[in-house]
Enzyme design. Structure first.
Site, short mmCIF file in Angstrom:
data_model
loop_
_atom_site.label_atom_id
_atom_site.label_comp_id
_atom_site.label_asym_id
_atom_site.label_seq_id
_atom_site.Cartn_x
_atom_site.Cartn_y
_atom_site.Cartn_z
N CYS A 186 -46.49 57.16 33.47
CA CYS A 186 -45.21 57.57 32.88
C CYS A 186 -44.39 56.34 32.48
O CYS A 186 -43.76 56.32 31.42
CB CYS A 186 -44.41 58.42 33.87
SG CYS A 186 -45.29 59.90 34.45
N CYS A 197 -59.99 55.68 44.34
CA CYS A 197 -59.17 56.59 45.15
C CYS A 197 -58.86 55.99 46.51
O CYS A 197 -59.77 55.70 47.30
CB CYS A 197 -59.90 57.93 45.31
SG CYS A 197 -59.23 58.99 46.60
N CYS A 206 -60.05 58.08 49.48
CA CYS A 206 -61.51 57.97 49.64
C CYS A 206 -61.88 56.70 50.41
O CYS A 206 -62.72 56.71 51.30
CB CYS A 206 -62.21 57.96 48.28
SG CYS A 206 -61.86 59.42 47.26
N CYS A 249 -44.59 57.35 38.79
CA CYS A 249 -45.88 57.41 38.07
C CYS A 249 -46.05 56.21 37.13
O CYS A 249 -45.25 56.00 36.22
CB CYS A 249 -45.96 58.72 37.29
SG CYS A 249 -47.25 58.77 36.04
#
Length: 492
Positions: free
Chosen positions: A392, A52, A55, A389
């Site tokens: 995707c 992440c 993070c 994305c």
């Protein structure tokens, strides 16, 4: 030699400081977590994922805050991708998620900023008494006078309500420290003049910012939502700092997008007056948003090109109701009244309908969803995607190949929709990308597709779930069948 030695000492010192700061953040896991949160007055836990970006970005500030807060609170890192049972227990849905514990109980979900100073201010607020104890009528009067213009929650002789009152106080103080204040009294008689009636023990008097009042005397489970709604200002700015107050509401939010440097006084005065008329029903929260800083949100809800830019928005369902037509106070009030009675339809965001739609994977826009996706004569597999994305993009050629192989099946539609430019119906809104649904012929109700994402996985699913089962043979499966027949002939 001196320079090298000095540099080495400096580097070692810097490394030592960095390691020391990192060591002040405790690493949580399934073996030590319960004891970590049970033994501390305040424990701030960061549930994170190693991949992440957010993070990683906040890690340094979290470590520095841990060092400065030693002795006041313990800061904990917990890898939610490893400790999956703990992540599930505490309903972690995204990263990073921060929760504040006290003596083993969650008392607040952290929704503030992600700098060292933000963490420190948050903990320092949490260390304050959760409520001002008013021993007599004079102290209560002083509390009310000192906090004029805020939402005041005054508890009377708390017993069963005390834990949730404390948790709610800390939570609301976190997201709206300048708009709420909490107090408690042991003698319910002190509140009679403010409430206009006698109060029972274990009840809470709310004095709103406009000095209207309400009393809570229900089950403890209902208190947090009641307080969240009651704490809302009559009409105020919705910003990044207080967004948590509104995004968690089970009620729609009225929003005026405006440049704070160019406010239209007449429009704001109209909204304030209309908000007063809806205060008692609590059907709506009334807000305005900085249209300069949050331009992308204005574009998302479809009002970036409107003046005045007004929408009623439901955060949890992503439903939008855009005010259109000529503006007047009377027109706005009538529109809001119709919304409250359920007579306003949601605004569907839609890209233009394609002039041609001949590709194997059909393009869906907001305005063609019902016509194509909910066509009961066809089995329909629909993907909602975002152009940016990565998952995707990886799926796109697979769906293209699937649709090409099955283009002869006239009862089947493979489709896609850019969910950043179009709205699906409320019950099919994408919460992540890609999101796939399957609509079997004969039904307008879709089901989530949660299977594998290879072409073979999709074919298997369609064979098992499509209403019309003829023709689901891709090139590969047909060739495999032919090879099997040839092999059988050779054996014969």
């Amino acid at each position: 030699m001196i320079r090298t030695s000095s540099f080495t000492v400096f580097a070692a010192l810097a490394f030592f400081v960095a390691v020391s700061a990192a060591d002040d953040v405790v690493v949580g896991n399934k073996d030590n977590f319960d004891s970590l949160i049970a033994g501390e007055e305040l424990t701030l836990v960061k549930f994170f994922a190693p991949w992440c970006g957010h993070c990683k970005k906040m890690a340094g500030d979290f470590q520095e805050a841990a060092t400065e807060l030693k002795g006041k609170a313990t800061l904990v890192d917990l890898d939610a991708t490893v400790e999956k049972d703990l992540a599930q227990k505490y309903e972690i849905r995204g990263f990073p998620t921060l929760k504040l514990f006290s003596k083993g109980e969650v008392i607040s979900d952290y929704k503030g900023g992600r700098t060292k100073d933000d963490f420190i201010k948050y903990i320092e607020r949490a260390l304050l008494p959760y409520a001002v104890e008013c021993a007599d009528a004079d102290e209560l009067a002083k509390f009310v006078a000192d906090n004029k213009g805020k939402a005041l929650f005054i508890a009377a002789k708390l017993d069963k309500l005390k834990p949730i009152f404390k948790k709610t106080s800390m939570s609301l103080r976190d997201v709206s420290p300048d708009s709420v204040a909490f107090a408690s009294v042991e003698d319910t008689a002190f509140l009679k003049e403010l409430a206009g009636k006698d109060l029972e023990a274990d009840s809470v008097l709310l004095v709103r910012d406009d000095e209207s009042t309400d009393v809570f005397s229900d089950d403890a489970d209902a208190f947090e939502q009641w307080a969240s709604v009651g704490s809302l200002p009559l009409y105020a700015e919705l910003s990044r700092d207080n967004a948590g107050l509104y995004t968690e509401l089970d009620k729609p939010v009225f929003i005026l997008f405006q440049d704070p440097e160019k406010k239209n006084k007449d429009v704001n005065d109209d909204i304030t007056e209309i908000a007063k008329s809806h205060r008692s029903s609590g059907a709506l929260a009334f807000t305005w948003i900085n249209s300069v800083d949050l331009k992308s949100f204005a574009e998302h809800v479809g009002v970036a090109d409107k003046d005045p830019a007004i929408v009623i928005y439901e955060f949890k369902s992503d439903q939008k109701y855009v005010f259109s037509g000529d503006y007047s106070k009377e027109a706005l009030k009538a529109w809001i009244d119709k919304f409250v009675t359920g007579d306003v339809s949601a605004t569907i965001k839609s890209a233009p309908i394609p002039e041609t739609n001949e590709e194997p994977v059909k393009i869906i826009v907001g305005d063609t969803w019902t016509e194509i996706v909910e066509d009961e004569s066809k089995d329909v597999l629909i993907e909602q995607y975002a152009p940016w994305c990565g998952h995707c993009k990886k799926l796109a050629p697979i769906l293209d190949e699937l649709a090409s192989d099955l283009k002869g099946v006239e009862t089947l539609v493979i489709a896609k929709m850019d969910a950043t430019a179009n709205d699906a119906p409320k019950e099919y809104k994408a919460r992540g990308y890609p999101t796939l649904h399957f609509f079997a012929a004969g039904s307008k109700t879709g089901v989530p597709y949660e299977g594998g994402r290879s072409k073979e996985d999709f074919v298997k699913f369609l064979k098992e779930n499509a209403t019309h089962k003829e023709g689901f043979e891709t090139k590969e499966t047909s060739e495999e069948a032919k090879e099997t027949v040839d092999e059988e002939k050779e054996e014969l």
